[in-house]
Scaffold this motif. Structure first.
Motif, PDB file in Angstrom:
ATOM      1  N   UNK A 157      42.956  49.643  30.397  1.00  0.00           N
ATOM      2  CA  UNK A 157      42.142  49.800  29.197  1.00  0.00           C
ATOM      3  C   UNK A 157      40.720  50.273  29.500  1.00  0.00           C
ATOM      4  N   UNK A 158      40.249  50.035  30.736  1.00  0.00           N
ATOM      5  CA  UNK A 158      38.845  50.298  31.071  1.00  0.00           C
ATOM      6  C   UNK A 158      38.646  51.635  31.763  1.00  0.00           C
ATOM      7  N   UNK A 159      39.462  51.940  32.757  1.00  0.00           N
ATOM      8  CA  UNK A 159      39.110  53.012  33.673  1.00  0.00           C
ATOM      9  C   UNK A 159      39.593  54.390  33.252  1.00  0.00           C
ATOM     10  N   UNK A 160      39.998  54.530  31.980  1.00  0.00           N
ATOM     11  CA  UNK A 160      40.170  55.875  31.434  1.00  0.00           C
ATOM     12  C   UNK A 160      38.803  56.540  31.284  1.00  0.00           C
ATOM     13  N   UNK A 161      37.754  55.714  31.224  1.00  0.00           N
ATOM     14  CA  UNK A 161      36.368  56.186  31.230  1.00  0.00           C
ATOM     15  C   UNK A 161      35.863  56.104  32.670  1.00  0.00           C
ATOM     16  N   UNK A 162      35.588  57.240  33.296  1.00  0.00           N
ATOM     17  CA  UNK A 162      35.246  57.264  34.717  1.00  0.00           C
ATOM     18  C   UNK A 162      33.883  56.662  35.023  1.00  0.00           C
ATOM     19  N   UNK A 163      33.080  56.359  33.999  1.00  0.00           N
ATOM     20  CA  UNK A 163      31.783  55.732  34.247  1.00  0.00           C
ATOM     21  C   UNK A 163      31.886  54.217  34.326  1.00  0.00           C
ATOM     22  N   UNK A 164      33.087  53.669  34.077  1.00  0.00           N
ATOM     23  CA  UNK A 164      33.287  52.222  34.043  1.00  0.00           C
ATOM     24  C   UNK A 164      34.202  51.776  35.173  1.00  0.00           C
ATOM     25  N   UNK A 165      34.104  50.493  35.512  1.00  0.00           N
ATOM     26  CA  UNK A 165      34.983  49.924  36.527  1.00  0.00           C
ATOM     27  C   UNK A 165      35.452  48.550  36.062  1.00  0.00           C
ATOM     28  N   UNK A 166      36.736  48.284  36.230  1.00  0.00           N
ATOM     29  CA  UNK A 166      37.302  46.980  35.861  1.00  0.00           C
ATOM     30  C   UNK A 166      36.929  45.962  36.929  1.00  0.00           C
ATOM     31  N   UNK A 167      36.398  44.846  36.483  1.00  0.00           N
ATOM     32  CA  UNK A 167      35.914  43.811  37.389  1.00  0.00           C
ATOM     33  C   UNK A 167      36.626  42.495  37.089  1.00  0.00           C
ATOM     34  N   UNK A 168      36.925  41.738  38.140  1.00  0.00           N
ATOM     35  CA  UNK A 168      37.567  40.441  37.939  1.00  0.00           C
ATOM     36  C   UNK A 168      36.866  39.397  38.801  1.00  0.00           C
ATOM     37  N   UNK A 169      36.719  38.197  38.256  1.00  0.00           N
ATOM     38  CA  UNK A 169      36.157  37.062  38.995  1.00  0.00           C
ATOM     39  C   UNK A 169      37.251  36.024  39.212  1.00  0.00           C
ATOM     40  N   UNK A 170      37.328  35.503  40.430  1.00  0.00           N
ATOM     41  CA  UNK A 170      38.254  34.411  40.728  1.00  0.00           C
ATOM     42  C   UNK A 170      37.464  33.300  41.411  1.00  0.00           C
ATOM     43  N   UNK A 171      37.910  32.055  41.291  1.00  0.00           N
ATOM     44  CA  UNK A 171      37.193  30.961  41.951  1.00  0.00           C
ATOM     45  C   UNK A 171      37.252  31.103  43.464  1.00  0.00           C
ATOM     46  N   UNK A 172      36.174  30.751  44.118  1.00  0.00           N
ATOM     47  CA  UNK A 172      36.110  30.865  45.575  1.00  0.00           C
ATOM     48  C   UNK A 172      36.992  29.803  46.230  1.00  0.00           C
ATOM     49  N   UNK A 173      37.288  29.951  47.527  1.00  0.00           N
ATOM     50  CA  UNK A 173      38.046  28.910  48.242  1.00  0.00           C
ATOM     51  C   UNK A 173      37.377  27.546  48.158  1.00  0.00           C
ATOM     52  N   UNK A 174      36.065  27.557  48.053  1.00  0.00           N
ATOM     53  CA  UNK A 174      35.298  26.314  47.972  1.00  0.00           C
ATOM     54  C   UNK A 174      35.736  25.433  46.806  1.00  0.00           C
ATOM     55  N   UNK A 175      36.263  26.054  45.737  1.00  0.00           N
ATOM     56  CA  UNK A 175      36.606  25.282  44.549  1.00  0.00           C
ATOM     57  C   UNK A 175      37.827  24.395  44.777  1.00  0.00           C
ATOM     58  N   UNK A 176      38.738  24.783  45.669  1.00  0.00           N
ATOM     59  CA  UNK A 176      39.840  23.880  46.015  1.00  0.00           C
ATOM     60  C   UNK A 176      39.289  22.662  46.744  1.00  0.00           C
ATOM     61  N   UNK A 177      38.341  22.887  47.644  1.00  0.00           N
ATOM     62  CA  UNK A 177      37.710  21.764  48.332  1.00  0.00           C
ATOM     63  C   UNK A 177      37.022  20.850  47.335  1.00  0.00           C
ATOM     64  N   UNK A 178      36.340  21.444  46.386  1.00  0.00           N
ATOM     65  CA  UNK A 178      35.621  20.653  45.388  1.00  0.00           C
ATOM     66  C   UNK A 178      36.587  19.764  44.610  1.00  0.00           C
ATOM     67  N   UNK A 179      37.682  20.348  44.142  1.00  0.00           N
ATOM     68  CA  UNK A 179      38.634  19.580  43.347  1.00  0.00           C
ATOM     69  C   UNK A 179      39.305  18.491  44.182  1.00  0.00           C
ATOM     70  N   UNK A 180      39.645  18.808  45.422  1.00  0.00           N
ATOM     71  CA  UNK A 180      40.354  17.846  46.262  1.00  0.00           C
ATOM     72  C   UNK A 180      39.443  16.719  46.750  1.00  0.00           C
ATOM     73  N   UNK A 181      38.233  17.057  47.159  1.00  0.00           N
ATOM     74  CA  UNK A 181      37.374  16.063  47.797  1.00  0.00           C
ATOM     75  C   UNK A 181      36.517  15.274  46.819  1.00  0.00           C
ATOM     76  N   UNK A 182      36.224  15.861  45.656  1.00  0.00           N
ATOM     77  CA  UNK A 182      35.290  15.207  44.744  1.00  0.00           C
ATOM     78  C   UNK A 182      35.880  14.854  43.385  1.00  0.00           C
ATOM     79  N   UNK A 183      36.903  15.574  42.946  1.00  0.00           N
ATOM     80  CA  UNK A 183      37.327  15.445  41.552  1.00  0.00           C
ATOM     81  C   UNK A 183      38.661  14.751  41.353  1.00  0.00           C
ATOM     82  N   UNK A 184      39.386  14.450  42.416  1.00  0.00           N
ATOM     83  CA  UNK A 184      40.740  13.933  42.222  1.00  0.00           C
ATOM     84  C   UNK A 184      40.816  12.417  42.085  1.00  0.00           C
ATOM     85  N   UNK A 185      39.760  11.715  42.431  1.00  0.00           N
ATOM     86  CA  UNK A 185      39.644  10.293  42.118  1.00  0.00           C
ATOM     87  C   UNK A 185      40.897   9.504  42.502  1.00  0.00           C
ATOM     88  N   UNK A 186      41.315   9.654  43.772  1.00  0.00           N
ATOM     89  CA  UNK A 186      42.469   8.900  44.252  1.00  0.00           C
ATOM     90  C   UNK A 186      43.793   9.615  44.127  1.00  0.00           C
TER      91      UNK A 186
END
Length: 236
Positions: A157-186
């Motif tokens: 949908x985006x790159x039919x216009x050559x002045x635009x670029x499709x961009x995606x954000x994904x959570x970093x590897x750090x976020x698995x550490x965050x969920x496992x070490x701080x958020x799982x509460x046992x």
């Protein structure tokens, strides 16, 4: 050959890293990446989309019907981003329930679950929905990860216009550490699966190498790692 950019985004700052050495990527008629002004890419959901999600959760519409509405709302958002003068265009993360958990739970060896104590964060005094992820086996990349199909739709949908670029954000590897070490509460099982955490770090690193290459194979040239916990782990 166009070289992909992988960017790391923390709160209030953007740090850009090259996946492959060489000069900054330039493509025909596209602005230079990284852009001087940029955005993570998450936008507020419309009332129509929120209603559709409620109807889906209650069994009133099918997954296919929900996706049609998501597609239409993403196309509307793309036009708004273009009108605002943005060159890196995202899908607003409109298909996600959380900015990070949806991606992580579709990796091999990770599952989403509803914790008894709920999610352990509040935003302006309001608790987030009760949902989390945990490691259940050796982590690896899922070659059928649904986010790849989502990106293909955005790029089309985006790159039919050559002045635009499709961009995606994904959570970093750090976020698995965050969920496992701080958020799982046992609820964390990580020490049962990985007696030596160095093996976990190895698997996690390899998984994200495959994430990057999978997006590259989908012709993604602007991939961003979103991370909100650098300050937390700097203490360890």
């Amino acid at each position: 050959m166009n070289r992909p950019f992988v960017s790391d985004a923390g709160k209030g700052a953007f740090l850009y890293k090259k996946l492959i050495g060489g000069d900054r990527m330039r493509t025909m008629d596209k602005k230079e990446i990284p852009f001087t002004v940029d955005h993570v890419g998450s936008f507020l959901r419309s009332e129509r989309l929120k209603t559709a999600r409620e109807n889906f959760s209650e069994g009133n519409i099918t997954k296919e019907q929900l996706r049609v509405i998501e597609n239409e709302e993403i196309e509307n958002l793309i036009e708004q981003e273009k009108s605002a003068g943005l060159h890196g265009i995202t899908d607003g993360e409109l298909r996600r329930s959380f900015w990070h958990l949806d991606f992580l739970e579709h990796l091999n060896g990770v599952e989403g679950y509803v914790p008894e104590g709920g999610y352990n964060q509040k935003f302006h005094g309001k608790a987030a929905p009760s949902y989390n992820i945990r490691v259940t086996g050796r982590i690896s990349f899922n070659k059928n990860h649904p986010f790849l199909e989502d990106f293909a739709f955005l790029k089309d949908k985006v790159e039919s216009d050559e002045s635009l670029i499709a961009k995606v954000s994904v959570p970093s590897p750090n976020m698995i550490l965050r969920q496992e070490l701080l958020a799982n509460d046992g609820n964390s099982r990580i020490h049962q699966i990985y007696s030596d955490l160095s093996s976990f770090y190895h698997d996690l690193s390899q998984t994200y190498k495959e994430v990057i290459h999978a997006y590259y194979e989908k012709d993604c040239r602007y991939l961003q790692f979103d991370d909100t916990n650098w300050a937390v782990f700097s203490r360890y």
